[in-house]
Design a protein around this motif. Structure first.
Motif, PDB file in Angstrom:
ATOM      1  N   HIS A   7      54.642  48.144   6.089  1.00 24.33           N
ATOM      2  CA  HIS A   7      55.790  48.029   5.183  1.00 24.33           C
ATOM      3  C   HIS A   7      55.584  48.833   3.904  1.00 24.33           C
ATOM      4  O   HIS A   7      56.548  49.313   3.301  1.00 24.33           O
ATOM      5  CB  HIS A   7      56.112  46.560   4.881  1.00 24.33           C
ATOM      6  N   VAL A   8      54.324  49.041   3.490  1.00 27.31           N
ATOM      7  CA  VAL A   8      54.061  49.888   2.326  1.00 27.31           C
ATOM      8  C   VAL A   8      54.261  51.357   2.697  1.00 27.31           C
ATOM      9  O   VAL A   8      54.836  52.138   1.927  1.00 27.31           O
ATOM     10  CB  VAL A   8      52.641  49.644   1.780  1.00 27.31           C
ATOM     11  N   ALA A   9      53.831  51.736   3.885  1.00 32.63           N
ATOM     12  CA  ALA A   9      54.029  53.119   4.324  1.00 32.63           C
ATOM     13  C   ALA A   9      55.505  53.478   4.383  1.00 32.63           C
ATOM     14  O   ALA A   9      55.887  54.635   4.152  1.00 32.63           O
ATOM     15  CB  ALA A   9      53.385  53.312   5.700  1.00 32.63           C
ATOM     16  N   ALA A  10      56.345  52.491   4.669  1.00 29.19           N
ATOM     17  CA  ALA A  10      57.782  52.749   4.786  1.00 29.19           C
ATOM     18  C   ALA A  10      58.493  52.813   3.440  1.00 29.19           C
ATOM     19  O   ALA A  10      59.642  53.249   3.361  1.00 29.19           O
ATOM     20  CB  ALA A  10      58.426  51.662   5.646  1.00 29.19           C
ATOM     21  N   LEU A  11      57.815  52.382   2.373  1.00 28.39           N
ATOM     22  CA  LEU A  11      58.453  52.362   1.057  1.00 28.39           C
ATOM     23  C   LEU A  11      58.547  53.761   0.460  1.00 28.39           C
ATOM     24  O   LEU A  11      57.681  54.607   0.681  1.00 28.39           O
ATOM     25  CB  LEU A  11      57.659  51.483   0.084  1.00 28.39           C
ATOM     26  N   GLY A  12      59.585  53.982  -0.331  1.00 29.09           N
ATOM     27  CA  GLY A  12      59.646  55.157  -1.177  1.00 29.09           C
ATOM     28  C   GLY A  12      59.124  54.790  -2.558  1.00 29.09           C
ATOM     29  O   GLY A  12      59.206  53.630  -2.975  1.00 29.09           O
ATOM     30  N   GLY A  96      59.242  36.256   0.141  1.00 34.14           N
ATOM     31  CA  GLY A  96      58.406  36.908   1.143  1.00 34.14           C
ATOM     32  C   GLY A  96      59.229  37.265   2.361  1.00 34.14           C
ATOM     33  O   GLY A  96      60.475  37.242   2.329  1.00 34.14           O
ATOM     34  N   PRO A  97      58.595  37.589   3.461  1.00 35.65           N
ATOM     35  CA  PRO A  97      59.316  37.980   4.674  1.00 35.65           C
ATOM     36  C   PRO A  97      60.320  36.906   5.096  1.00 35.65           C
ATOM     37  O   PRO A  97      59.997  35.722   5.142  1.00 35.65           O
ATOM     38  CB  PRO A  97      58.199  38.128   5.712  1.00 35.65           C
ATOM     39  N   GLY A  98      61.541  37.340   5.370  1.00 31.07           N
ATOM     40  CA  GLY A  98      62.594  36.425   5.794  1.00 31.07           C
ATOM     41  C   GLY A  98      63.384  35.819   4.655  1.00 31.07           C
ATOM     42  O   GLY A  98      64.438  35.211   4.893  1.00 31.07           O
ATOM     43  N   ASP A  99      62.895  35.962   3.421  1.00 30.74           N
ATOM     44  CA  ASP A  99      63.632  35.440   2.265  1.00 30.74           C
ATOM     45  C   ASP A  99      64.606  36.494   1.749  1.00 30.74           C
ATOM     46  O   ASP A  99      64.458  37.696   2.001  1.00 30.74           O
ATOM     47  CB  ASP A  99      62.669  35.065   1.139  1.00 30.74           C
ATOM     48  N   ARG A 100      65.603  36.018   0.996  1.00 31.13           N
ATOM     49  CA  ARG A 100      66.582  36.934   0.409  1.00 31.13           C
ATOM     50  C   ARG A 100      66.499  36.870  -1.119  1.00 31.13           C
ATOM     51  O   ARG A 100      66.406  35.792  -1.710  1.00 31.13           O
ATOM     52  CB  ARG A 100      68.008  36.559   0.830  1.00 31.13           C
ATOM     53  N   VAL A 101      66.520  38.047  -1.717  1.00 32.65           N
ATOM     54  CA  VAL A 101      66.664  38.180  -3.170  1.00 32.65           C
ATOM     55  C   VAL A 101      68.054  38.753  -3.406  1.00 32.65           C
ATOM     56  O   VAL A 101      68.397  39.796  -2.844  1.00 32.65           O
ATOM     57  CB  VAL A 101      65.580  39.101  -3.757  1.00 32.65           C
ATOM     58  N   SER A 113      62.962  47.489  -5.298  1.00 25.96           N
ATOM     59  CA  SER A 113      61.612  47.911  -4.941  1.00 25.96           C
ATOM     60  C   SER A 113      60.651  46.731  -4.880  1.00 25.96           C
ATOM     61  O   SER A 113      59.836  46.614  -3.953  1.00 25.96           O
ATOM     62  CB  SER A 113      61.095  48.933  -5.964  1.00 25.96           C
ATOM     63  N   ALA A 114      60.749  45.842  -5.870  1.00 28.94           N
ATOM     64  CA  ALA A 114      59.844  44.693  -5.900  1.00 28.94           C
ATOM     65  C   ALA A 114      60.075  43.777  -4.709  1.00 28.94           C
ATOM     66  O   ALA A 114      59.127  43.188  -4.167  1.00 28.94           O
ATOM     67  CB  ALA A 114      60.032  43.924  -7.208  1.00 28.94           C
ATOM     68  N   SER A 115      61.316  43.659  -4.259  1.00 35.67           N
ATOM     69  CA  SER A 115      61.621  42.847  -3.080  1.00 35.67           C
ATOM     70  C   SER A 115      61.043  43.486  -1.824  1.00 35.67           C
ATOM     71  O   SER A 115      60.465  42.802  -0.963  1.00 35.67           O
ATOM     72  CB  SER A 115      63.134  42.672  -2.929  1.00 35.67           C
ATOM     73  N   ALA A 116      61.179  44.789  -1.720  1.00 29.88           N
ATOM     74  CA  ALA A 116      60.648  45.493  -0.548  1.00 29.88           C
ATOM     75  C   ALA A 116      59.135  45.376  -0.465  1.00 29.88           C
ATOM     76  O   ALA A 116      58.560  45.329   0.627  1.00 29.88           O
ATOM     77  CB  ALA A 116      61.071  46.959  -0.586  1.00 29.88           C
ATOM     78  N   GLN A 117      58.468  45.313  -1.599  1.00 30.26           N
ATOM     79  CA  GLN A 117      57.011  45.217  -1.605  1.00 30.26           C
ATOM     80  C   GLN A 117      56.514  43.928  -0.951  1.00 30.26           C
ATOM     81  O   GLN A 117      55.388  43.877  -0.447  1.00 30.26           O
ATOM     82  CB  GLN A 117      56.494  45.314  -3.039  1.00 30.26           C
ATOM     83  N   VAL A 118      57.333  42.873  -0.982  1.00 29.59           N
ATOM     84  CA  VAL A 118      56.930  41.598  -0.357  1.00 29.59           C
ATOM     85  C   VAL A 118      57.678  41.345   0.942  1.00 29.59           C
ATOM     86  O   VAL A 118      57.628  40.256   1.500  1.00 29.59           O
ATOM     87  CB  VAL A 118      57.132  40.416  -1.332  1.00 29.59           C
ATOM     88  N   GLN A 119      58.405  42.358   1.415  1.00 35.30           N
ATOM     89  CA  GLN A 119      59.163  42.294   2.664  1.00 35.30           C
ATOM     90  C   GLN A 119      60.286  41.256   2.614  1.00 35.30           C
ATOM     91  O   GLN A 119      60.671  40.684   3.627  1.00 35.30           O
ATOM     92  CB  GLN A 119      58.248  42.023   3.855  1.00 35.30           C
ATOM     93  N   ALA A 120      60.812  41.009   1.419  1.00 30.05           N
ATOM     94  CA  ALA A 120      62.006  40.171   1.287  1.00 30.05           C
ATOM     95  C   ALA A 120      63.239  41.062   1.397  1.00 30.05           C
ATOM     96  O   ALA A 120      63.195  42.257   1.079  1.00 30.05           O
ATOM     97  CB  ALA A 120      62.002  39.439  -0.051  1.00 30.05           C
ATOM     98  N   ASP A 121      64.336  40.495   1.844  1.00 30.78           N
ATOM     99  CA  ASP A 121      65.586  41.241   1.964  1.00 30.78           C
ATOM    100  C   ASP A 121      66.322  41.210   0.629  1.00 30.78           C
ATOM    101  O   ASP A 121      66.551  40.138   0.062  1.00 30.78           O
ATOM    102  CB  ASP A 121      66.476  40.624   3.049  1.00 30.78           C
TER     103      ASP A 121
END
Length: 355
Positions: A7-12, A96-101, A113-121
């Protein structure tokens, strides 16, 4: 080759403003048009003699000054390297994963960006006329929603909703959803919205209020932000903060800046006067400019192409505003309020484009 987690590799990388060349005047980062308080500068210089030591990890002097100004409990204040650090740690602690912000159409992009770092939507609620809509936020809440972020005043729109709207939103949200009110520009609107009313929501235990010294206090380079947290939430976020996150010099300067409220209010008043004159000039040219309650204005052009022509014309004159394509507003430029001379130069360039 050693690989990062997927998931970090996929981040911009988080996209900061284009700063142009060495001769470019930046109107892109919402920095203050005026220097920080002379008392803050002097305090920061004096603190440089203490550089062999680590900074106070509890920010005692700074928290005391913030609490005194805003009539808050010092122990409920956390300080960060800008409000970005606090936002990032809060999301890491509670999503975290599966949660929504949940944010809004034109909310602060760093939350994405901060949400993507923890795999939250990260999900956006619709804004109406470039303004936060309480009804649309509530319609977007689901059982997976953990945190709701509201920027007030908004960035990049500059628009403002009332304290009554914020309070009604908090009352209607589920009790297990954290409401974060990001008030990075609130010093420009405190005369309209009594800050005590929003800070009082923190006592409920489910609301956080964020502020910064980067804007009205003219201290973006010091990287000092702060938030007012319920004790239980503060305890979890504190675990994730760098324990020596704000330097000795920055803490000393920030505390002195808080003591010099007259300087801050003077900067706000001078900035607002320049802002309103520039906005009126732009409206007279035919541009759409929402009423701003910040140190910037959003300029809406007739088309994406016209906005691009304006951007290029400004760059020729070594003036750089912020393009808003990343927010879905490619027909807009955001203009940080600078000194009157710079704003007049920008106005003349825009007038040439419009005619």
């Amino acid at each position: 080759m050693i690989k990062p987690v997927p998931h970090v590799a996929a981040l911009g990388a988080y996209a900061l403003a284009d700063l142009g060349g060495a001769k470019t005047i930046s109107m892109a980062q919402n920095e203050s048009a005026f220097p920080a308080s002379p008392a803050a500068i002097a305090a920061g210089r004096a603190a440089m003699t203490e550089l062999p030591c680590y900074p106070d990890p509890e920010w005692r002097e700074l928290r005391t000054e913030i609490a005194e100004i805003h009539k808050l409990e010092p122990d409920m204040i956390l300080c960060g390297a800008g409000s970005m650090e606090l936002i990032g740690c809060l999301i890491r602690a509670y999503a975290g994963p599966g949660d929504r912000v949940l944010g809004t159409d034109y909310g602060y992009a760093f939350v994405v960006s901060a949400s993507a770092q923890v795999q939250a939507d990260y999900v956006k609620a619709r804004e109406v006329d470039l303004t936060v809509s309480v009804g649309d936020i509530l319609d977007a809440v689901t059982s997976d929603t953990r945190i709701v972020f509201v920027c007030n005043p908004g960035n990049p729109t500059g628009t403002l909703i009332t304290n009554a709207a914020i309070i009604s939103l908090r009352k209607a949200l589920p009790a297990d959803v954290i409401l974060v009110v990001d008030q990075a520009y609130a010093e420009f609107s405190d005369v309209e919205n009594d800050p005590a009313e929003v800070f009082a929501l923190v006592d409920r235990g489910d609301t956080v209020v964020m502020r910064t010294l980067s804007k009205a206090y003219g201290m973006a380079g010091a990287r000092v932000g702060w938030g007012y947290f319920p004790p239980a939430i503060a305890a979890e976020v504190r675990k994730l903060l760098n324990p020596n996150n704000i330097s000795i010099a920055a803490q000393a300067a920030a505390a002195a800046a808080m003591r010099d409220q007259d300087h801050m209010r003077d900067v706000v008043a001078r900035t607002a006067a320049i802002r309103d004159r520039f906005a009126d000039d732009c409206r007279a040219m035919g541009l759409s400019v929402p009423q701003s309650h910040t140190n910037f204005v959003l300029l809406r052009f007739a088309s994406d192409e016209q906005a691009q022509r304006a951007d290029q014309a400004l760059r020729v004159e070594n003036l750089l505003m912020r393009g808003m394509g990343g927010y879905g507003l490619s027909d807009c430029l955001r203009a940080t309020i600078c000194t009157p001379e710079i704003m007049d130069r920008a106005r003349d360039v825009l007038k040439g484009v419009m005619t």
